[in-house]
Design an enzyme around this catalytic site. Sequence first.
Site, mmCIF file in Angstrom:
data_model
loop_
_atom_site.group_PDB
_atom_site.id
_atom_site.type_symbol
_atom_site.label_atom_id
_atom_site.label_comp_id
_atom_site.label_asym_id
_atom_site.label_seq_id
_atom_site.Cartn_x
_atom_site.Cartn_y
_atom_site.Cartn_z
ATOM 1 N N TYR A 1 0.831 -1.206 0.000
ATOM 2 C CA TYR A 1 0.000 0.000 0.000
ATOM 3 C C TYR A 1 0.873 1.266 0.000
ATOM 4 O O TYR A 1 0.441 2.326 -0.421
ATOM 5 C CB TYR A 1 -0.856 0.052 1.282
ATOM 6 C CG TYR A 1 -2.175 -0.718 1.254
ATOM 7 C CD1 TYR A 1 -2.558 -1.497 0.172
ATOM 8 C CD2 TYR A 1 -3.040 -0.644 2.345
ATOM 9 C CE1 TYR A 1 -3.772 -2.188 0.193
ATOM 10 C CE2 TYR A 1 -4.252 -1.317 2.363
ATOM 11 C CZ TYR A 1 -4.617 -2.091 1.286
ATOM 12 O OH TYR A 1 -5.819 -2.753 1.312
ATOM 13 N N CYS B 1 -3.071 -1.239 9.843
ATOM 14 C CA CYS B 1 -2.153 -0.748 8.816
ATOM 15 C C CYS B 1 -2.058 0.766 8.952
ATOM 16 O O CYS B 1 -3.078 1.468 8.855
ATOM 17 C CB CYS B 1 -2.706 -1.128 7.441
ATOM 18 S SG CYS B 1 -1.767 -0.462 6.065
ATOM 19 N N ASN B 2 -0.860 1.264 9.189
ATOM 20 C CA ASN B 2 -0.678 2.717 9.332
ATOM 21 C C ASN B 2 -1.002 3.443 8.032
ATOM 22 O O ASN B 2 -1.554 4.541 8.041
ATOM 23 C CB ASN B 2 0.766 3.026 9.728
ATOM 24 C CG ASN B 2 1.103 2.518 11.109
ATOM 25 O OD1 ASN B 2 0.959 3.234 12.089
ATOM 26 N ND2 ASN B 2 1.529 1.268 11.210
ATOM 27 N N CYS C 1 4.968 1.138 10.799
ATOM 28 C CA CYS C 1 4.346 0.253 9.805
ATOM 29 C C CYS C 1 4.241 -1.098 10.482
ATOM 30 O O CYS C 1 5.187 -1.540 11.150
ATOM 31 C CB CYS C 1 5.225 0.157 8.561
ATOM 32 S SG CYS C 1 4.754 -1.168 7.418
ATOM 33 N N HIS D 1 4.361 -3.989 9.482
ATOM 34 C CA HIS D 1 5.293 -5.042 9.046
ATOM 35 C C HIS D 1 6.604 -5.006 9.837
ATOM 36 O O HIS D 1 7.315 -6.007 9.922
ATOM 37 C CB HIS D 1 5.636 -4.884 7.565
ATOM 38 C CG HIS D 1 4.591 -5.421 6.628
ATOM 39 N ND1 HIS D 1 3.417 -4.755 6.384
ATOM 40 C CD2 HIS D 1 4.550 -6.559 5.884
ATOM 41 C CE1 HIS D 1 2.693 -5.457 5.504
ATOM 42 N NE2 HIS D 1 3.362 -6.558 5.201
HETATM 43 N N1 DGL Z 1 1.654 -2.668 7.023
HETATM 44 C C1 DGL Z 1 1.381 -1.435 6.437
HETATM 45 C C2 DGL Z 1 1.513 -0.251 7.362
HETATM 46 O O1 DGL Z 1 1.348 -0.393 8.541
HETATM 47 C C3 DGL Z 1 1.659 -1.140 4.997
HETATM 48 C C4 DGL Z 1 2.786 -1.751 4.291
HETATM 49 C C5 DGL Z 1 2.613 -1.587 2.809
HETATM 50 O O2 DGL Z 1 1.743 -2.259 2.272
HETATM 51 O O3 DGL Z 1 3.309 -0.758 2.203
HETATM 52 O O4 DGL Z 1 1.750 0.843 6.946
#
Ligand code: DGL
Length: 261
Positions: A42, A73-74, A183, A185
């Site tokens: 994203y 998801c941030n 994030c 991840h």
């Molecule tokens: N896990 C996601 C976040 O917290 C987004 C990572 C991505 O899809 O770029 O921002």
Amino acid sequence: MKSKPIAVFDSGLGGLTVLRALRDRLPQEDFFYFADTRFLPYGDRPEVFLKERGVLIAEALVRRGVKALVIACNTATAAAAEAIRAAIDLPVVALEPGVKPAVGLTRSGVIGVLATTRTLHSERFQRLVGNHAHHLQVLAQACPGLAEAIEVQGPDSPVVAALLDGFVAPLATAGADVIVLGCTHYPWVADAIARRMPPGTTLLDTGEPVARQLERLLTTSDLLGGGEGRLRVATSGAPAAVIATVNRLWGEHLPVEYWEP
Ligand code: DGL
């Protein structure tokens, strides 16, 4: 209504770090985790796309039958939380990089924030820093490619190591003593980030506060309890392509189904 699951969604498997904290705090609840793998990452997508996609997912989850929604998801929060809240009539928990707690923890006055480009460029993030950390030095380090590499190549891969070398070194050099994992991840590589920082550096993720917030919201909406601790995991991509990563990250076998919002 109480017996319905709680939906949790992310662009991919990063939100599993949040789900872990949710399940630890609310083991009696049922959860439906949705990884929008088809559109991962994203982080480099236009805001308008994320807004439309976020609302589409939220509305589909409502039709599916859930009692609350956690945007794990941030990036999706930054782009779509307000639109999602306006579109659905359910308790929604959104998360944001832990800048507020970082302000109370830094001694050097230098805070590092690792997040996606989209999150850091968002108005919401600019507001967060302006309102709470304007008197400090906030180093906003965009990490293009990192979430995808963690998921596709794996947290211990050379690709991830090389990306971390580039993203984390400037924060160490600038004297940051608190690193915000902005994030979902990035908690998968928290140890690797810590190894690149001086000993004693604090790393902050948002799983735990999000779990407390969800518990509060469920309590005030009289929706707490009623589940049996069940967990279903779904992806908009190919389940076969993510199952190995899910198992490795989660530490046990979880079935993964296909779901199209
Ligand atoms: N896990 C996601 C976040 O917290 C987004 C990572 C991505 O899809 O770029 O921002």
